[in-house]
Design a protein around this motif. Structure first.
Motif, PDB file in Angstrom:
ATOM      1  N   VAL A 160       0.849  -1.182   0.000  1.00 33.84           N
ATOM      2  CA  VAL A 160       0.000   0.000   0.000  1.00 33.84           C
ATOM      3  C   VAL A 160       0.886   1.234   0.000  1.00 33.84           C
ATOM      4  O   VAL A 160       1.925   1.262   0.630  1.00 33.84           O
ATOM      5  N   LYS A 161       0.415   2.247  -0.673  1.00 32.21           N
ATOM      6  CA  LYS A 161       1.160   3.494  -0.680  1.00 32.21           C
ATOM      7  C   LYS A 161       0.968   4.234   0.649  1.00 32.21           C
ATOM      8  O   LYS A 161      -0.131   4.324   1.160  1.00 32.21           O
ATOM      9  N   CYS A 162       2.067   4.715   1.174  1.00 30.11           N
ATOM     10  CA  CYS A 162       1.990   5.470   2.430  1.00 30.11           C
ATOM     11  C   CYS A 162       1.558   6.903   2.137  1.00 30.11           C
ATOM     12  O   CYS A 162       2.103   7.567   1.272  1.00 30.11           O
ATOM     13  N   GLN A 163       0.532   7.379   2.864  1.00 30.01           N
ATOM     14  CA  GLN A 163       0.069   8.768   2.670  1.00 30.01           C
ATOM     15  C   GLN A 163       0.654   9.723   3.699  1.00 30.01           C
ATOM     16  O   GLN A 163       0.889  10.886   3.413  1.00 30.01           O
ATOM     17  N   VAL A 164       0.821   9.198   4.915  1.00 28.71           N
ATOM     18  CA  VAL A 164       1.282  10.070   5.995  1.00 28.71           C
ATOM     19  C   VAL A 164       2.318   9.350   6.854  1.00 28.71           C
ATOM     20  O   VAL A 164       2.142   8.187   7.208  1.00 28.71           O
ATOM     21  N   VAL A 165       3.409  10.062   7.147  1.00 24.67           N
ATOM     22  CA  VAL A 165       4.358   9.601   8.154  1.00 24.67           C
ATOM     23  C   VAL A 165       4.225  10.553   9.329  1.00 24.67           C
ATOM     24  O   VAL A 165       4.295  11.772   9.161  1.00 24.67           O
ATOM     25  N   ILE A 166       3.978  10.003  10.508  1.00 25.28           N
ATOM     26  CA  ILE A 166       3.849  10.864  11.688  1.00 25.28           C
ATOM     27  C   ILE A 166       4.946  10.500  12.677  1.00 25.28           C
ATOM     28  O   ILE A 166       5.172   9.329  12.967  1.00 25.28           O
ATOM     29  N   ILE A 167       5.670  11.514  13.126  1.00 24.35           N
ATOM     30  CA  ILE A 167       6.767  11.303  14.068  1.00 24.35           C
ATOM     31  C   ILE A 167       6.405  11.952  15.387  1.00 24.35           C
ATOM     32  O   ILE A 167       6.015  13.120  15.431  1.00 24.35           O
ATOM     33  N   GLY A 168       6.528  11.190  16.479  1.00 22.27           N
ATOM     34  CA  GLY A 168       6.265  11.742  17.801  1.00 22.27           C
ATOM     35  C   GLY A 168       7.516  11.677  18.650  1.00 22.27           C
ATOM     36  O   GLY A 168       8.294  10.715  18.541  1.00 22.27           O
ATOM     37  N   GLY A 169       7.730  12.683  19.467  1.00 24.12           N
ATOM     38  CA  GLY A 169       8.907  12.650  20.329  1.00 24.12           C
ATOM     39  C   GLY A 169       8.834  13.675  21.431  1.00 24.12           C
ATOM     40  O   GLY A 169       8.002  14.576  21.418  1.00 24.12           O
ATOM     41  N   SER A 170       9.715  13.486  22.401  1.00 22.37           N
ATOM     42  CA  SER A 170       9.770  14.429  23.515  1.00 22.37           C
ATOM     43  C   SER A 170      11.239  14.739  23.767  1.00 22.37           C
ATOM     44  O   SER A 170      12.001  14.876  22.803  1.00 22.37           O
ATOM     45  N   ALA A 171      11.644  14.790  25.040  1.00 20.68           N
ATOM     46  CA  ALA A 171      13.029  15.156  25.353  1.00 20.68           C
ATOM     47  C   ALA A 171      14.029  14.363  24.522  1.00 20.68           C
ATOM     48  O   ALA A 171      13.944  13.138  24.450  1.00 20.68           O
ATOM     49  N   GLY A 172      14.937  15.039  23.875  1.00 21.21           N
ATOM     50  CA  GLY A 172      15.977  14.370  23.101  1.00 21.21           C
ATOM     51  C   GLY A 172      15.582  14.064  21.669  1.00 21.21           C
ATOM     52  O   GLY A 172      16.394  13.532  20.894  1.00 21.21           O
ATOM     53  N   SER A 185      12.901   9.471  20.991  1.00 24.11           N
ATOM     54  CA  SER A 185      13.373   9.689  22.358  1.00 24.11           C
ATOM     55  C   SER A 185      12.378  10.498  23.199  1.00 24.11           C
ATOM     56  O   SER A 185      11.650  11.351  22.684  1.00 24.11           O
ATOM     57  N   GLY A 186      12.351  10.239  24.518  1.00 24.04           N
ATOM     58  CA  GLY A 186      11.469  11.009  25.375  1.00 24.04           C
ATOM     59  C   GLY A 186      11.419  10.467  26.782  1.00 24.04           C
ATOM     60  O   GLY A 186      11.866   9.346  27.037  1.00 24.04           O
ATOM     61  N   ALA A 187      10.848  11.265  27.682  1.00 23.42           N
ATOM     62  CA  ALA A 187      10.890  10.913  29.102  1.00 23.42           C
ATOM     63  C   ALA A 187       9.542  10.513  29.676  1.00 23.42           C
ATOM     64  O   ALA A 187       9.417  10.331  30.874  1.00 23.42           O
ATOM     65  N   ASN A 188       8.490  10.405  28.839  1.00 21.67           N
ATOM     66  CA  ASN A 188       7.237   9.903  29.437  1.00 21.67           C
ATOM     67  C   ASN A 188       6.583   8.849  28.561  1.00 21.67           C
ATOM     68  O   ASN A 188       7.132   8.448  27.534  1.00 21.67           O
ATOM     69  N   ALA A 189       5.429   8.376  28.994  1.00 22.52           N
ATOM     70  CA  ALA A 189       4.831   7.200  28.354  1.00 22.52           C
ATOM     71  C   ALA A 189       3.970   7.555  27.146  1.00 22.52           C
ATOM     72  O   ALA A 189       3.389   6.677  26.525  1.00 22.52           O
ATOM     73  N   ASP A 190       3.867   8.822  26.819  1.00 26.93           N
ATOM     74  CA  ASP A 190       3.046   9.240  25.684  1.00 26.93           C
ATOM     75  C   ASP A 190       3.544   8.538  24.414  1.00 26.93           C
ATOM     76  O   ASP A 190       4.739   8.389  24.213  1.00 26.93           O
ATOM     77  N   GLY A 191       2.637   8.118  23.579  1.00 30.40           N
ATOM     78  CA  GLY A 191       3.005   7.514  22.301  1.00 30.40           C
ATOM     79  C   GLY A 191       2.799   6.008  22.239  1.00 30.40           C
ATOM     80  O   GLY A 191       2.497   5.458  21.182  1.00 30.40           O
ATOM     81  N   THR A 192       2.922   5.331  23.362  1.00 28.41           N
ATOM     82  CA  THR A 192       2.800   3.874  23.365  1.00 28.41           C
ATOM     83  C   THR A 192       1.405   3.424  22.938  1.00 28.41           C
ATOM     84  O   THR A 192       1.237   2.596  22.035  1.00 28.41           O
ATOM     85  N   LYS A 193       0.392   4.025  23.584  1.00 24.47           N
ATOM     86  CA  LYS A 193      -0.988   3.647  23.276  1.00 24.47           C
ATOM     87  C   LYS A 193      -1.316   4.004  21.824  1.00 24.47           C
ATOM     88  O   LYS A 193      -1.968   3.234  21.112  1.00 24.47           O
ATOM     89  N   GLY A 194      -0.814   5.131  21.391  1.00 25.33           N
ATOM     90  CA  GLY A 194      -1.035   5.567  20.016  1.00 25.33           C
ATOM     91  C   GLY A 194      -0.438   4.586  19.024  1.00 25.33           C
ATOM     92  O   GLY A 194      -1.080   4.231  18.021  1.00 25.33           O
ATOM     93  N   LEU A 195       0.776   4.124  19.301  1.00 23.20           N
ATOM     94  CA  LEU A 195       1.413   3.156  18.402  1.00 23.20           C
ATOM     95  C   LEU A 195       0.599   1.872  18.311  1.00 23.20           C
ATOM     96  O   LEU A 195       0.432   1.294  17.236  1.00 23.20           O
ATOM     97  N   GLU A 196       0.084   1.429  19.460  1.00 18.03           N
ATOM     98  CA  GLU A 196      -0.731   0.216  19.480  1.00 18.03           C
ATOM     99  C   GLU A 196      -1.921   0.354  18.546  1.00 18.03           C
ATOM    100  O   GLU A 196      -2.259  -0.582  17.814  1.00 18.03           O
ATOM    101  N   ILE A 197      -2.545   1.527  18.585  1.00 16.33           N
ATOM    102  CA  ILE A 197      -3.735   1.736  17.753  1.00 16.33           C
ATOM    103  C   ILE A 197      -3.349   1.845  16.283  1.00 16.33           C
ATOM    104  O   ILE A 197      -4.051   1.330  15.412  1.00 16.33           O
TER     105      ILE A 197
END
Lengths: 269, 194
Positions: B8-20, B133-145
């Motif tokens: 499938v063709k990729c339409q969107v790449v989303i990058i999430g990050g925090s500290a570092g 990279s980052g110092a909190n748990a944000d992003g994990t649940k999002g990746l799962e979905i």
């Protein structure tokens, strides 16, 4: 999580039974809010939510309160208020009477911020602040002029960045963890329920503040609300939106002139 | 891209990050000349009220156009979009971006979980989500979905992260499709849709 179809069913029911029309709301945000409500209130089946909506008018009040976003603060985006203080109020000062409309005022923090600016510009005595929201519960809070004392440190910092020179704590009395703002401000405010989706223009204003409200609307509804503001503004009146909102994609665009980098437009037609 | 992994063709790449994570972007972006018919959306934890600093810094580092994100900005391939401070970033069916000032999630607004979840709902199998990279748990649940919706999930290799908590938390709680260091992430992004 509710499905797209279920969301549309809910929107229809709430409209048919109670007249609240959420059909023009941005779906991404609305769906998150309804999902959140669904979780907080512990529903397992969508049909349970639906029958509660149909049978309990009180529950719909709660739904409207939870689904609309009521996050606000005093002097939110302090640099915006600095522009109002330095560039807008001196122009409004030349008028015999100043009418301001806070559309979607939520719990009123920005209305009190404006009242403080007017007082410091020595304009409060000839001003009237109309503050409206779709949600009756937040209006009750706004009317009281009582906010959590713990927020005052941040509000005081915002106030200073906005160009405030006084001691911010002179404007309220602290009591039992609450800050009660002076009746001098409340006396210049008129609160009333108003729905930007279905209600019309009710006065002519010199400044309309509607900050971070249109982001919850889809483009069509944004356009309708902007037309309502256009119809409710005096010639050369100002429209102020949130820092990431724009009239760029709307039909009223050519009737307004943007002031500077802030999201303030002057009605020029 | 691995053989057989994406048809499938990729339409969107989303990058999430925090500290570092800013440092990682500043290494990646100068090496990206164009985006192969996808939009790149960046969601970083950033100071509230900070005015366009991040946008201007990233503009200096890349040849790819960086668009200002206002409410209902159309998402177009070939461009970079950066989530503004103090708003959650949401995706609409008509391929516009919506903003939302509702409560912070994981002490953050923008929250990476919120943006990833919303992107997953619209872009499903045509989404790639990368957590840095980052110092909190944000992003994990999002990746799962994202993964559940058929999208591809990438986590920065903890050893290469300045603050490994965020990638470590993701790896401990879900199975990302790839765990890559900075050079590998660059190669991965360059090869998308090729």
């Amino acid at each position: 999580m509710i499905s797209d179809r279920e969301l549309e069913v809910l929107i229809n029911e709430v409209f048919e039974y109670y007249g609240y029309d959420f059909s023009g709301y941005s779906r991404a945000s609305l769906k998150r809010r309804v999902d959140r409500l669904y979780q907080i209130d512990g529903f397992t089946y969508f049909s349970d939510l639906l029958s509660k909506v149909r049978s309990e008018p009180g529950y719909v009040k709660h739904l409207v309160e939870e689904v609309t976003v009521n996050v606000t603060e005093m002097f939110r985006d302090p640099l915006f208020y600095k522009v109002v203080r330095e560039e807008i109020l001196p122009v409004l000062a030349t008028k015999p009477f100043i009418r301001i409309w806070h559309a979607g005022c939520s719990t009123g923090e920005e209305v009190y911020s404006m009242a403080i600016l007017l007082k410091e510009a020595n304009l409060l005595h000839k001003s009237l602040l109309y503050a409206t929201d779709i949600n009756a519960i937040v209006l009750d809070t706004a009317k009281k002029g009582v906010f959590p004392l713990r927020m005052m440190k941040q509000y005081s910092e915002n106030y200073m960045i906005s160009g405030g020179k006084n001691d911010f704590s002179d404007y309220y009395t602290a009591n039992y963890g609450l800050a009660k703002f002076s009746d001098e401000f409340t006396g210049k405010m008129v609160f009333s329920q108003h729905n930007l989706v279905s209600d019309g223009s009710f006065n002519e204003f010199d400044l309309i503040m509607c900050r971070n409200v249109l982001i919850y609307f889809d483009k069509n509804l944004q356009d309708r609300a902007l037309q309502l503001f256009d119809n409710s503004l005096a010639f050369l009146g100002y429209l102020a939106l949130g820092t990431k909102e724009t009239i760029k994609f709307s039909t009223v665009q050519d009737r307004f002139q943007q002031l500077n980098r802030e999201k303030i437009w002057k009605k020029v037609k | 891209m691995e053989e057989g992994k994406i048809n499938v063709k990729c339409q969107v790449v989303i990058i999430g990050g925090s500290a570092g994570s800013l440092e990682v972007l500043l290494q990646l972006l100068p090496n990206l000349n164009t985006l192969n018919s996808f939009a790149l959306v960046i969601v970083l934890h950033r100071k509230s009220g900070e005015d366009n600093l991040l946008e201007n810094l990233i503009r200096l580092k890349t040849k790819v156009p960086v668009q200002d994100v206002d409410d209902k900005t159309p998402l177009e391939p070939g461009n970079i979009y950066i989530a503004p401070s103090d708003y959650h970033l949401l995706f609409e069916k008509d391929h516009t971006l919506s903003l939302d000032t509702s409560e912070k999630v994981n002490y953050s607004r923008p929250s990476i979980d919120v943006a990833f979840e919303s992107a997953a709902e619209i872009y499903e199998r045509t989404l790639v989500a990368i957590l840095l990279s980052g110092a909190n748990a944000d992003g994990t649940k999002g990746l799962e979905i994202v993964k559940k919706s058929g999208g591809i999930t990438v986590v920065q290799k903890p050893a290469s992260a300045e603050v490994p908590f965020m990638p470590v938390n993701a790896i401990a709680n879900m199975q990302p499709d790839y765990v890559l260091d900075i050079n590998e992430i660059l190669k991965f992004v360059t090869n998308i849709n090729l």
